[in-house]
Design an enzyme around this catalytic site. Structure first.
Site, mmCIF file in Angstrom:
data_model
loop_
_atom_site.group_PDB
_atom_site.id
_atom_site.type_symbol
_atom_site.label_atom_id
_atom_site.label_comp_id
_atom_site.label_asym_id
_atom_site.label_seq_id
_atom_site.Cartn_x
_atom_site.Cartn_y
_atom_site.Cartn_z
ATOM 1 N N HIS A 81 0.826 -1.208 0.000
ATOM 2 C CA HIS A 81 0.000 0.000 0.000
ATOM 3 C C HIS A 81 0.859 1.257 0.000
ATOM 4 C CE1 HIS A 81 0.504 1.056 4.298
ATOM 5 N NE2 HIS A 81 0.296 -0.209 4.613
ATOM 6 N N CYS A 120 2.957 -4.652 6.818
ATOM 7 C CA CYS A 120 2.729 -4.474 5.383
ATOM 8 C C CYS A 120 4.010 -4.041 4.686
ATOM 9 C CB CYS A 120 1.647 -3.433 5.157
ATOM 10 S SG CYS A 120 0.006 -3.950 5.725
#
Length: 425
Positions: free
Chosen positions: A254, A271
């Site tokens: 992301h 992440c």
């Protein structure tokens, strides 16, 4: 002056002061007087290129004493990316160096929190290290991408040791490097084992979907800003992770918050994070349900001849496994399985052996075809292989087709299968 009145004395003093002031005033504004001349700051030339190229050029200029160009480059970067914290740090250093030399990046903002300075120094160091390594690996191929399936146009490879994400294209079956970017991984590094451990997973995964910014806004409200321009979830935990009781969820590729251009190398909750600009560039290569995302502790780079040998050996290994299965010789077939093996149904090696031995007693012939094969490697020194394929199984009493996946682990006894079952994605 004793005979003068008080008001007369005041008037005479005022006149004297005005005369003195008139005489002094021209002195302050005589620009041709060298005593008061100012040395103008040298105007530098800003470097061109992408943001990383320019930040590294500014660091190079500082090291070589070319402060004018360094200032020009940093100023240009901050005009475009005002939230680029590493560029802000360099600007502070450049101002501080007008008064004194600095021994390290961030020496000009000694009052800043130590953790924040350490993070920015780490970012600078990994960017510099990548540039140096890139020169040595430019013509090499990654051991992690062994065989592309025909419909896989691209693969994503993350090197956790250098905070680098690579995009490779499938060029007639061979990986061709087309792009690479600085990335952020978990605050506590990699090798995720359980939910909340703030580590990024290691292994072979696949992009599962795309969460657009409007979708994130609707679901998370103000917290959606954490994901920047959008998110691309990956398939953690994969089949092997689940069999090893690894937990956690929500591992995504992301973007970054609006107020932060780039973050420290280890700053996420697990992440893999890019700048918004670079996330959008990478997104054009992501095919949900198809694009592999390989997260490695360190990429192993090979010459083309070494890479071809690895590919040939991996395909031969899979072919030999298929051949031994077709032979109905359970003993030689089961030699491909490791002691820690688990099937998709949770069977141990002993249970698997009993099942296969029993099944083979009713077989007179077996024919197996494998197609759409992909093979990717993970783990330290590429010690794990993930093989995925379409399997067409036929025998005298059974026919079935499935998309299968095998996880192999290299040991002192050679390559052994540690998980087998239907591919989840």
């Amino acid at each position: 002056m004793s005979h003068l009145t008080p008001w007369t004395k005041r008037i005479i003093c005022l006149v004297i002061l005005l005369c003195l002031a008139t005489a002094a005033t021209p002195r302050l504004f005589e620009f041709n007087d060298n005593t008061f001349s100012l040395t103008p700051e040298i105007t530098g030339t800003a470097k061109t290129g992408n943001n990383e190229t320019r930040i590294l050029a500014a660091i190079d200029d500082i090291r070589s004493g070319n402060m004018a160009d360094a200032r020009a480059t940093v100023d240009a970067l901050l005009d475009e990316q005002p939230n680029y914290r590493l560029a802000q740090l360099l600007r502070a250093d450049l101002y501080a160096m007008r008064a004194m030399p600095l021994e390290t990046i961030g020496g000009g903002v000694a009052s800043a929190p130590g953790d924040a300075l350490d993070d920015l120094r780490k970012e600078a160091l990994v960017r510099i290290a990548h540039r140096n390594e890139d020169q040595a690996t430019a013509n090499k191929l990654p051991a992690n991408i062994v065989v592309f399936a025909p419909n896989q146009k691209y693969a994503i490879l993350v090197d956790a040791s250098t905070s680098r994400l690579y995009v490779f294209a499938n060029e007639n079956g061979k990986p061709k490097r087309i792009k690479d970017h600085y990335v952020v991984v978990g605050k506590l590094g990699v090798d995720k084992k359980f939910e909340g451990d703030q580590r990024s997973p290691l292994g072979v995964y696949f992009v599962t979907s795309h969460l657009t910014r409007p979708q994130l806004d609707k679901t998370y409200g103000a917290l959606a800003d954490l994901y920047g321009v959008g998110a691309w979830p990956i398939s953690y935990p994969n089949e092997l992770d689940r069999s090893q009781k690894r937990t956690g969820y929500g591992i995504w590729l992301h973007g970054s918050p609006a107020a932060t251009y780039a973050r420290a190398p280890q700053a996420s909750n697990g992440c893999v994070v890019l700048t918004n600009e670079e996330m959008l560039k990478v997104s054009s290569y992501l095919q949900p349900g198809n694009t592999p995302v390989i997260v490695a502790p360190q990429v192993e780079w090979l010459s083309e001849s070494e890479w071809l040998q690895r590919q040939t050996a991996a395909l031969a290994l899979l072919s030999e496994w298929k051949s031994k299965w077709e032979s109905l010789d359970a003993n030689t077939y089961l030699n491909f399985y490791g002691a820690e093996f688990r099937s998709a149904e949770g069977q141990t090696l002993d249970a698997w052996r009993n099942q296969k031995t029993t099944v083979n007693t009713g077989k007179t012939w077996t024919k197996i075809q494998l197609s759409d094969i992909s093979i990717f490697a993970a783990g330290e020194n590429s010690t794990q292989l993930v093989t995925t394929f379409k399997q067409d199984y036929r025998s005298n009493n059974l026919e079935n087709q499935m998309r299968k996946r095998l996880y192999w682990q290299r040991s002192e006894q050679g390559w052994k299968i540690i998980w087998e079952g239907a591919a989840a994605i």
